[in-house]
Enzyme design. Structure first.
Site: not given
Ligand code: AMP
Ligand code: ZN
Length: 664
Positions: A110, A112, A114, A221, A308, A402, A405, A420, A426
């Site tokens: 899957e 990951k 962010d 997920y 990662k 600045c 000016c 500034c 300015c």
């Molecule tokens: P880390 O915070 O780097 O330790 O990564 C773990 C976190 O990745 C988990 O707590 C989830 O919040 C997140 N995460 C994002 N996508 C997934 C996924 N597909 N499956 C499991 N965890 C995920």
């Molecule tokens: Zn200025």
């Protein structure tokens, strides 16, 4: 159908449309129709509080205030993930787990996502709780805020278990993030740094209606619970999808580490096409029985591994630090780099944010620095290659004056940015304010662009936006790239801006923190500029959505003698500084939520006037009759097919006079 049934039906309909729009990305009706249905439901719920339902789609707009988020202990602990960075890491992992379980191992791969992790609890198919990860053992109860995220189902579909938790990630897709930042910049505020922090910050806002405004998304997920009758992770994902959750379809079931790596390589390259940020791949043992045998370490499941992605980084020489002055006077340090290739583009400049950032990273001119491209629009410098530093280099001394000016800079307490203070003198501030004034969402002056503004200022022809109204064609023609025709366009564009409605003029003035939405709110509430000038801070704060920061900024703006003179001059030139009397007199929302069809020939008003009347009174004009039509206004000679359709759908027909009575 009685009222209760009607309310139920509307809720079901809206739920379904929400699902189609936000989860499937496949809307079935227009935004307008959706809004109308929502309004209708809101109205019914207001009149019939006895049918309150904490999961009604109307509650998506938020409104509840949480002062302190309650701490909740997770029923099932929320673990972190172990990280891997190479094929060897993955093979090691496979070797370890093969010793602990019998049989072949398949994996789900899957992405990951962010963002901010979240655990949602459903009972009898209803969302009862949403809790942040916190330290994994306990987190914050952010249910009211999560309920405003449209892709989080408040009620489930299909054949779901009576009670379970589902885990996922709250993310802020790039597009929405960029839009939020554009709005902040337009309002003279500092943009947010990245989508992830903004997403997690959004969950902890006290006012849930603020969270509702943020374009958050929730990607799920993992389902946890007892007796779920699910045997694999891949099935887990599919089930969640069936119950109405947003589960990205990019996941894949594979049978070997080689295939895992193929998935990683593919997505490392293609992830930039996804609408949201990802920072790796999560590989999970597919068989849940095997997962159970593997169990957890103190920190993470043994059955899962994160891989990662390498952040897209490059290193290059920092040639020079320059400083930009924005229209509000805010100073932004900019790194000028030796050009370098990064994620498919050539990078020459990167933001250094502010003085603290430079000091924290100890960034110096002629350093070799690491540049990274994350969710941000502009690349950023994440560090210095100290091994390559010249021993004689000296720490960067931030400018104190600045660059435009020479006025000594100021830094307000609690603010990261230097300013500034030379508001009137300015030049980038002067130019920036005029450029904002003429911009599309403000006065939208045709025939005048940002560069011409700079020319006009630099040639001494204008000093502020009001001076635009004194410009003569003869003064403009000699300018670079100007001709008879373009000068004409410019002058007539300026002239036409006198018709721009008050709310946009208010936005155009460039008051810090007064963006488009705030300007609309203020204009609607106060009706004219004098009332705003006279309003006390207290009164301002009492206006819906106006906070103390905005109120103070508005006051500060009008406290300035110069600004009041500018406003008076705008008035003299005939710029709209109040909601037009005509608009005020003719506008109501009597017809709010009504869709009206006009047919036939009328006596007292023309067809077009009639349509305008409908719209001015909050109604919507539609050209064809459908079940959504509220009624038909019919004049002489209404078409026979229309008549037939109206009769068939039992839609009422009213006369011109009856209609005019309605809106009197
Ligand atoms: P880390 O915070 O780097 O330790 O990564 C773990 C976190 O990745 C988990 O707590 C989830 O919040 C997140 N995460 C994002 N996508 C997934 C996924 N597909 N499956 C499991 N965890 C995920
Ligand atoms: Zn200025």
């Amino acid at each position: 159908m009685n009222t209760e049934q009607q309310i139920h039906q509307l809720r079901e309909e809206l739920r379904d449309h929400n699902y189609k729009y936000y989860t499937l990305d496949a809307p079935a009706i227009s935004d307008y129709e959706f809004d109308m249905k929502l309004k209708e439901l809101q109205e019914l719920e207001r009149k019939h509080p006895e049918f309150y339902d904490s999961n009604s789609p109307t509650l998506r707009v938020g409104g509840e205030i949480t002062k302190n988020f309650e701490t909740v202990v997770h029923e099932h602990r929320m673990y972190s993930l172990d990280n891997s960075y190479s094929k060897e890491d993955l093979l090691d992992w496979e070797k370890r787990i093969k010793k602990l379980v019998d049989g072949d191992i398949n994996y789900t791969c899957e992405l990951k996502y962010d963002g901010a992790s979240i655990s949602l609890t459903y009972e009898k198919g209803v969302l009862v709780k949403a809790v942040t990860r916190g330290d994994g053992v306990q987190g914050d109860n952010v249910t009211t805020n999560v309920k405003t995220i449209k892709s989080v189902p408040l009620k489930l579909k299909g054949n779901f278990p009576p009670k379970f938790d589902i885990r996922g990630e709250i993310v802020l897709p790039y597009e929405g993030f960029a839009k939020m930042n554009q709005e902040r910049i337009a309002a003279g505020e500092e943009p947010y740094a990245n989508p992830r922090n903004t997403a997690s910050g959004s969950l902890k806002l006290q006012d849930s209606s603020e969270t509702a405004k943020r374009p958050l998304d929730c990607l799920l997920y993992n389902i946890t619970g007892d007796r779920l009758e699910i045997v694999t992770q891949y099935e887990n994902l599919k089930k969640a999808r069936d119950w109405g959750f947003k589960v990205p379809v990019e996941s894949k079931l594979v049978t070997s580490i080689d295939e895992v790596l193929e998935f990683v390589v593919y997505w490392d390259e293609h992830r930039h096409n996804l609408p949201y940020e990802t920072d790796g791949v999560v590989i999970k043992v597919n068989d849940l029985q095997q997962q159970e045998e593997l169990g957890f370490t103190a920190k993470a499941p043994r059955w899962a591994m994160a891989y990662k992605f390498k952040a897209e980084q490059a290193s290059t020489m920092l040639e020079e630090i320059t400083y930009q002055v924005g229209r509000t006077g805010a100073i932004t340090p900019v790194a000028n780099l030796e050009p370098v290739q990064l994620a498919g583009t050539t990078v020459k400049r990167a933001s250094l944010h502010n003085a603290d950032q430079i000091e924290k990273l100890d960034i110096r001119v002629k350093d070799v620095v690491f540049v990274e491209k994350g969710g941000e629009i502009i690349p950023k410098i994440v560090g210095v290659d100290f091994q390559k530093r010249n021993q004689n280099s000296l720490p960067t001394i931030y400018i104190s004056e600045c660059p435009e000016c020479n006025t000594p800079l100021i830094r307000k307490e609690g603010e990261a940015q230097h300013y500034c203070p030379n508001y009137q003198g300015c030049s980038p501030q002067i130019i920036g304010r005029i450029q904002h004034y003429i911009s599309r969402k403000a006065m939208d002056i045709e025939g005048l662009g940002g560069e011409t503004v700079a020319l006009l200022v630099n040639e001494g022809l204008i000093k502020n936006y009001v001076d635009l109204y004194e410009l003569k064609k003869e003064q403009v023609i000699p300018l670079e790239r100007m001709a008879e025709k373009s000068a004409d366009n410019l002058i007539s564009g300026i002239e036409k801006s006198k018709e721009i409605p008050f709310e946009r003029v208010l936005f155009a003035l460039g008051i810090r923190y007064v963006g488009e939405t705030v300007a609309k709110k203020l204009a609607k509430h106060y009706k004219n500029i004098n009332a705003i000038i006279e309003a006390s801070e207290e009164e301002l704060v009492n206006v819906d959505e106006i906070g103390i920061k905005i109120a103070q900024s508005v006051q500060e703006f009008f406290d300035s003698e110069e600004n009041r003179i500018l406003v008076n001059r705008l008035k003299e030139y005939g710029v709209q500084l109040e909601i037009s009397a005509e608009k005020l007199a003719n506008q109501t929302d009597i017809l709010q939520g009504q869709t009206v069809v006009v047919s036939g020939v009328f006596e007292k008003v023309s067809r077009n006037e009639l349509k305008k009347l409908i719209e001015d009174n909050g109604g919507k004009v539609s050209s064809s009759i459908s079940s959504k039509t509220s009624y038909i206004v019919a004049g002489a000679n209404m078409g026979p097919s229309k008549l037939e359709k109206a009769n068939k759908l039992e839609i009422s027909i009213i006369s011109e006079d009856e209609f005019l009575d309605k809106i009197k």
